[in-house]
Scaffold this motif. Structure first.
Motif, PDB file in Angstrom:
ATOM      1  N   SER A  33       0.842  -1.201   0.000  1.00  0.00           N
ATOM      2  CA  SER A  33       0.000   0.000   0.000  1.00  0.00           C
ATOM      3  C   SER A  33       0.870   1.241   0.000  1.00  0.00           C
ATOM      4  O   SER A  33       0.588   2.216  -0.692  1.00  0.00           O
ATOM      5  CB  SER A  33      -0.892   0.055   1.239  1.00  0.00           C
ATOM      6  N   VAL A  49      -9.812  -6.884  -7.349  1.00  0.00           N
ATOM      7  CA  VAL A  49      -8.587  -7.151  -6.600  1.00  0.00           C
ATOM      8  C   VAL A  49      -7.871  -8.368  -7.164  1.00  0.00           C
ATOM      9  O   VAL A  49      -8.461  -9.207  -7.834  1.00  0.00           O
ATOM     10  CB  VAL A  49      -8.902  -7.397  -5.109  1.00  0.00           C
ATOM     11  N   PHE A  80      -5.528  -9.625  -0.612  1.00  0.00           N
ATOM     12  CA  PHE A  80      -6.025  -9.070  -1.866  1.00  0.00           C
ATOM     13  C   PHE A  80      -5.517  -7.646  -2.033  1.00  0.00           C
ATOM     14  O   PHE A  80      -5.451  -6.893  -1.069  1.00  0.00           O
ATOM     15  CB  PHE A  80      -7.554  -9.066  -1.870  1.00  0.00           C
ATOM     16  N   PHE A  81      -5.165  -7.309  -3.272  1.00  0.00           N
ATOM     17  CA  PHE A  81      -4.703  -5.946  -3.518  1.00  0.00           C
ATOM     18  C   PHE A  81      -5.350  -5.429  -4.798  1.00  0.00           C
ATOM     19  O   PHE A  81      -5.481  -6.178  -5.770  1.00  0.00           O
ATOM     20  CB  PHE A  81      -3.172  -5.924  -3.652  1.00  0.00           C
ATOM     21  N   PRO A  82      -5.797  -4.161  -4.815  1.00  0.00           N
ATOM     22  CA  PRO A  82      -6.492  -3.647  -6.004  1.00  0.00           C
ATOM     23  C   PRO A  82      -5.592  -3.707  -7.241  1.00  0.00           C
ATOM     24  O   PRO A  82      -4.442  -3.282  -7.198  1.00  0.00           O
ATOM     25  CB  PRO A  82      -6.789  -2.193  -5.647  1.00  0.00           C
ATOM     26  N   ARG A 101      -4.069  -0.323  -8.385  1.00  0.00           N
ATOM     27  CA  ARG A 101      -2.898   0.191  -7.680  1.00  0.00           C
ATOM     28  C   ARG A 101      -1.615  -0.527  -8.099  1.00  0.00           C
ATOM     29  O   ARG A 101      -0.548   0.067  -8.144  1.00  0.00           O
ATOM     30  CB  ARG A 101      -3.110   0.104  -6.169  1.00  0.00           C
ATOM     31  N   MET A 157      -8.511   6.660  -7.998  1.00  0.00           N
ATOM     32  CA  MET A 157      -8.344   6.254  -6.594  1.00  0.00           C
ATOM     33  C   MET A 157      -9.042   7.209  -5.645  1.00  0.00           C
ATOM     34  O   MET A 157      -9.359   6.857  -4.523  1.00  0.00           O
ATOM     35  CB  MET A 157      -6.853   6.198  -6.255  1.00  0.00           C
TER      36      MET A 157
END
Lengths: 413, 291
Positions: free
Chosen positions: B12, B131, B138-140, B143, B212
């Motif tokens: 992040s 994601v 989980f990560f978008p 991003r 975002m």
């Protein structure tokens, strides 16, 4: 030929009448001011900054309330004037503007403010000067004995009322609840309200994260919130913070794992980020235009607003501007003028129904007893038109039981 | 606290830092080469987001917006340099600072008039919605894309500056513009291009940040402050400094958010204060240089 001739005659006559009316209008405020007859209402609100959209709606609706009274001849023949000032969402700025309104512009009463911290600053000034203040910002503390004075009225819902209504709809016994909270008065009061409601229902608190007020990025809070594995995520912040926090939570796939709940779901922020992001989010509200299907008052308010604003619909925070100013003017009408004590007395006895059903100010703390709506944001496919944003899950009728008791707030009973 | 959470938090922070790097870079390049402190950088970031949104809705594709907005706003930046900033070279540093400060107000107010002061939704491109399962969490997708794109932009920028003739002229021009003029290089054109590049990077940052955050006229004001922090920590005018400082700030914000979330905004200013105490010229800055 003759028809067209008579039409032109009427037109000329109408034009003359219009002209003279216009001249009278131009002359009237002058006369009024000279004789100090105009009733002046100060209206500080954050026209610039992250709550600008909500503030502008407040102004539009407050102006509508004033216009409707003036159209009917004013109060005891006196015209009403609204003096709007930008408080820039800053407590110091709000205090200065309010002082100016009282000392320089000689306002008879103050209505307004949007942020909970700012309204407390306005209240400090009006209380010290003995001027009536009708707050239309959400707050619990303004009704508590330490901030309260006989001049203080609170038309808006308070966090205790909204969180309780939302929790009743969204929480069940044994559910795990996590909180993302803006680190200032509004957020803290909402968190306190939710935790109280949670405890009553029997839901478990699994964690709280406080975020800085006005943050643009919430991604850094998401991994930890996800790791708490809650069933419900309560996001207690306001304005653009709400839009950004929900949007980024959705980006992180939060909605697949948990339900997003907010104490107050904001019309303008839903518009700002679109239906897909808000889909399924549940939150409280003081007003939603769709209430017109169940309430005549809402229908009348919508119609008046549409007529004055080119067919636009009024928003939640707009309605506060209308009922805040409207209730004050109604009390002035009863009191027959602006004598502070008489108006306070009239406000305490007032039964009003301006936007959504019966309301009154409770005697001990001057909190407006009113209905609370719980709304759910519709998915795009279910929207009948662009204004069809929310489904009404509940419309809790206002009662004193919704409020914390007078003695709990520290008032003599 | 388990390791996977810390890794997610780190990721992040890198994603957050990526946008900071791009905006900080634009600011630091313009300062380093032109000696102009561009206070309109945040406003141009915001203009970039609006331009990206507008072009995306016009062409029906986010990708055209992402490609065209930085080019278009970069060209607008060149116009600003040619018409306004150029006249102030050789004067004290305050003059272009005040000029761009005023310009930022005009740009923000202009956007308010044209697009209104409410926010506008900026949809995530459909290919990048949702994601990605990284095994530990989980990560978008979006991003992750931002991190990758910023890495590519940095690589291209570095190759251009270090390996091409244009890069050589630019670097030499930053060292000693007078000698370059004696050697027959039209230094005015180099400056025009550099200012355009700086503004283009701001606009790119704006387009990338659009999906975002909500897009609104005030979105640039916080970004300006962040970009300045990155520039000061990295050292005024240092490209490597901007990259390192941008990532450092992003990761610090993210890590602090894990332990003391309410301090997440303050940490970057604390970091800046510490760097200024220990190394006043910034991590990669040159002591005593006033550009």
């Amino acid at each position: 030929m003759s028809t067209s001739g008579s039409t032109s005659k009427i037109t000329r006559r109408t034009a003359l009448a219009g002209l003279s009316a216009g001249a009278a209008l131009l002359a009237m405020p002058r006369l009024g001011r000279a004789a100090d007859e105009t009733i002046r209402i100060g209206f500080p609100t954050p026209l610039t900054g992250p709550f600008a959209a909500e503030a502008r709606d407040q102004v539009k609706c407050a102006e509508l309330a004033v216009k409707l009274v003036n159209d009917k001849g004013g109060i005891g023949g006196r015209k009403v004037e609204l003096l709007v000032r930008d408080d820039k969402l800053n407590a110091g700025e709000a205090a200065t503007r309010t002082l100016e309104l009282i000392e320089k512009d000689k306002v008879h009463a103050v209505v307004g403010a949007l942020s909970s911290a700012v309204q407390l600053a306005v209240n400090e000034v009006t209380r010290a000067r003995g001027v009536i203040y009708v707050s239309i910002s959400q707050s619990d503390t303004i009704n508590e004995a330490k901030d309260f004075s006989k001049y203080t009225f609170h038309e808006a819902l308070n966090p205790h009322m909204t969180t309780a209504a939302v929790a009743r709809q969204a929480l069940k016994k044994g559910m795990k609840v996590a909180h993302l909270v803006a680190d200032y008065a509004y957020g803290h009061e909402m968190l306190r309200g939710f935790k109280r409601a949670q405890a009553a229902i029997g839901a478990d608190n699994v964690g709280e994260i406080l975020h800085p007020f006005g943050a643009a990025d919430y991604s850094t809070f998401m991994p930890r919130l996800m790791s708490m594995r809650p069933d419900v995520l309560c996001i207690s912040n306001f304005g653009r913070d709400q839009a950004n926090a929900i949007k980024q939570a959705v980006d992180f796939g939060v909605k697949q794992q948990m339900k997003i709940v907010v104490p107050v779901i904001l019309h303008n922020q839903r518009l700002a980020v679109g239906p897909d992001v808000f889909e399924g989010v549940v939150g409280g509200a003081n007003y939603y235009w769709g209430l017109e299907a169940q309430s005549k008052s809402a229908g009348a308010f919508n119609a008046a607003f549409k007529a004055a604003n080119g067919g636009a619909i009024p928003t939640d925070y707009g309605a506060y501007g209308y009922s805040g100013v409207g209730s004050l003017l109604a009390a002035m009408q009863t009191a027959g003028g602006t004598d502070t004590d008489k108006v306070i007395d009239a406000l305490e006895k007032l039964q009003y129904d301006l936007t959504k059903g019966p309301q009154h100010y409770r005697k001990c703390d001057h909190q407006s007893v009113q209905s609370v709506l719980v709304l759910e944001s519709k998915k795009k496919a279910a929207m009948a038109n662009d204004n069809d944003l929310f489904a009404i899950l509940a419309n809790d009728t206002g009662s004193d039981d919704m409020l914390r008791s007078c003695s709990e707030l520290g008032h003599a009973t | 606290m388990d390791l996977s959470l810390i890794i997610m938090q780190l990721l992040s922070g890198i994603a957050l830092g990526a946008v900071l790097v791009i905006t900080g870079l634009g600011l630091t390049i313009v300062f380093g080469m032109l000696g102009v402190v561009n206070f309109a950088h945040g406003a141009l970031f915001m203009i970039g987001a609006y331009a990206g949104l507008y072009l995306a809705s016009l062409t029906g594709s986010f990708w055209w917006g992402l490609l065209l907005a930085p080019v278009l706003i970069g060209a607008f930046g060149m116009l600003i340099e040619f018409v306004l900033i150029r006249r102030l070279y050789g004067r004290s540093i305050d003059d272009p600072l005040l000029l761009t400060f005023g310009l930022s107000y005009i740009l923000v107010e202009g956007v308010r008039i044209v697009f209104g002061s409410d926010g506008i939704p900026f949809p995530t491109p459909p290919q990048l919605i949702g994601v990605l399962d990284l095994g530990i969490g989980f990560f978008p997708r979006y991003r992750l894309f931002v991190i990758a794109l910023v890495a590519v932009v940095l690589l291209v920028l570095w190759l251009t500056l270090e390996k091409t003739r244009i890069g050589l002229i630019v670097r030499a021009g930053a060292r000693d513009p007078t000698i370059m003029q004696v050697l027959g290089v039209d230094i005015g054109r180099v400056w025009l291009a550099i200012f355009g590049l700086g503004v283009g990077l701001a606009a790119l940052g704006g387009v990338l940040a659009g999906p975002m955050r909500s897009v609104n006229p005030e979105m640039g004001s916080l970004v300006l402050a962040e970009a300045f922090v990155v520039t000061v920590i990295g050292g005024l005018g240092s490209i490597v400094g901007a990259v390192v400082a941008g990532l450092m700030v992003g990761i610090s914000i993210s890590m602090v958010a894990l332990f003391a979330p309410e301090m997440a905004t303050i940490v970057m200013f604390a970091l800046m204060a510490v760097v200024l105490l220990i190394r006043p010229q910034g991590l990669f800055g040159v002591r005593g240089r006033t550009a």
